[in-house]
Write a protein that holds these residues in place. Structure first.
Motif, PDB file in Angstrom:
ATOM      1  N   THR A  27       0.844  -1.189   0.000  1.00 15.74           N
ATOM      2  CA  THR A  27       0.000   0.000   0.000  1.00 15.74           C
ATOM      3  C   THR A  27       0.880   1.241   0.000  1.00 15.74           C
ATOM      4  O   THR A  27       2.039   1.195   0.426  1.00 15.74           O
ATOM      5  N   ASP A 158     -13.217  -1.517  -2.467  1.00 13.29           N
ATOM      6  CA  ASP A 158     -12.503  -2.561  -3.199  1.00 13.29           C
ATOM      7  C   ASP A 158     -13.005  -2.579  -4.639  1.00 13.29           C
ATOM      8  O   ASP A 158     -14.212  -2.456  -4.885  1.00 13.29           O
ATOM      9  N   HIS A 162      -8.507  -6.946  -6.960  1.00 14.02           N
ATOM     10  CA  HIS A 162      -7.148  -6.875  -6.445  1.00 14.02           C
ATOM     11  C   HIS A 162      -6.788  -5.533  -5.808  1.00 14.02           C
ATOM     12  O   HIS A 162      -5.711  -5.419  -5.211  1.00 14.02           O
ATOM     13  N   PHE A 163      -7.630  -4.518  -5.923  1.00 11.90           N
ATOM     14  CA  PHE A 163      -7.235  -3.176  -5.547  1.00 11.90           C
ATOM     15  C   PHE A 163      -8.245  -2.542  -4.590  1.00 11.90           C
ATOM     16  O   PHE A 163      -9.422  -2.907  -4.560  1.00 11.90           O
ATOM     17  N   SER A 164      -7.772  -1.563  -3.840  1.00 14.01           N
ATOM     18  CA  SER A 164      -8.661  -0.761  -2.997  1.00 14.01           C
ATOM     19  C   SER A 164      -8.093   0.647  -2.878  1.00 14.01           C
ATOM     20  O   SER A 164      -6.870   0.847  -2.896  1.00 14.01           O
ATOM     21  N   ILE A 165      -8.995   1.594  -2.759  1.00  8.70           N
ATOM     22  CA  ILE A 165      -8.648   2.992  -2.511  1.00  8.70           C
ATOM     23  C   ILE A 165      -9.265   3.387  -1.180  1.00  8.70           C
ATOM     24  O   ILE A 165     -10.435   3.088  -0.912  1.00  8.70           O
ATOM     25  N   LEU A 194      -3.613   3.798  -1.919  1.00 12.44           N
ATOM     26  CA  LEU A 194      -3.957   2.766  -2.885  1.00 12.44           C
ATOM     27  C   LEU A 194      -3.308   1.474  -2.433  1.00 12.44           C
ATOM     28  O   LEU A 194      -2.111   1.437  -2.149  1.00 12.44           O
ATOM     29  N   SER A 195      -4.104   0.394  -2.336  1.00 13.16           N
ATOM     30  CA  SER A 195      -3.584  -0.895  -1.892  1.00 13.16           C
ATOM     31  C   SER A 195      -3.738  -1.936  -2.996  1.00 13.16           C
ATOM     32  O   SER A 195      -4.723  -1.926  -3.738  1.00 13.16           O
ATOM     33  N   ILE A 196      -2.751  -2.822  -3.070  1.00  8.89           N
ATOM     34  CA  ILE A 196      -2.789  -3.944  -4.011  1.00  8.89           C
ATOM     35  C   ILE A 196      -2.753  -5.232  -3.207  1.00  8.89           C
ATOM     36  O   ILE A 196      -1.808  -5.489  -2.456  1.00  8.89           O
ATOM     37  N   ASP A 197      -3.794  -6.044  -3.348  1.00 14.55           N
ATOM     38  CA  ASP A 197      -3.929  -7.297  -2.620  1.00 14.55           C
ATOM     39  C   ASP A 197      -3.139  -8.387  -3.341  1.00 14.55           C
ATOM     40  O   ASP A 197      -3.591  -8.959  -4.343  1.00 14.55           O
TER      41      ASP A 197
END
Length: 203
Positions: A27, A158, A162-165, A194-197
């Protein structure tokens, strides 16, 4: 910085061995805040063009609605301080502040489908000062308290699996400046991340 990178690798390794209920990834983003000073000779300002954070997150799902999401961030931000001297005017100096921040949040998924769509976040924030560099090259770490605490509340979404803000506000309720400054300084601001799972790519 080397210790922080080692900690990142260690955290990712632990989460990679976890069960399906766990999520983990990387993140990063930006944060901005206002510094309110009182009871001393210092006044302050924040440089909005000199800040970034990067780190890792780990989450655990308890139910369709509830879970936890914790972040470990390395943050660099620019601050400017002024002090009233004996001639009746302010002299200014700038500091690049470096911190490691730990943010464990409770997560509530509004639509009851965990990991999909809109969610709310709330929890504490712990910041550890790892360095402070004045613009003249001097070490200004002693200008700050080594730890400070805050409370955070916000929301995220989400998307694309794969992503979340995320966007959340932050209020720092402890004094960030050392007692020797005779100045009390608290912060209030916001984070945008910004996160990448990574786990979702592997499952």
């Amino acid at each position: 910085m080397k210790n922080f990178l080692f900690l990142l690798i260690f955290c990712l390794g632990i989460f990679s061995l976890s069960a399906q209920e766990f999520s983990y990834g990387i993140t990063g983003g930006m944060n901005g805040y206002d510094i309110a000073t009182k009871d001393g000779p210092y006044s302050s300002a924040y440089d909005p063009y000199k800040n970034f954070n990067i780190g890792v997150f780990g989450g655990y799902q308890f139910s369709d609605y509830f879970g936890v999401k914790a972040r470990l961030l390395y943050n660099i931000s620019g601050e400017e301080y002024s002090i009233l001297n004996g001639y009746g005017y302010y002299s200014k100096f700038k500091i690049d502040l470096k911190t490691i921040q730990f943010m464990p949040h409770a997560k509530f998924d509004v639509n009851g489908d965990y990991g999909k769509g809109f969610y709310l976040l709330a929890g504490p924030r712990l910041s550890l000062v790892t360095g402070a560099d004045a613009e003249n090259g001097a070490d200004a770490k002693d200008f700050y308290n080594s730890t400070n605490f805050g409370i955070q509340f916000g929301f995220g979404v989400d998307f694309l699996k794969h992503f979340s803000i995320e966007l959340f506000g932050d209020y720092g309720f402890t004094n960030i400046l050392a007692d020797e400054t005779e100045t009390t300084a608290n912060t209030a601001g916001a984070y945008a991340l910004l996160s990448i799972d990574i786990g979702s790519f592997l499952n």
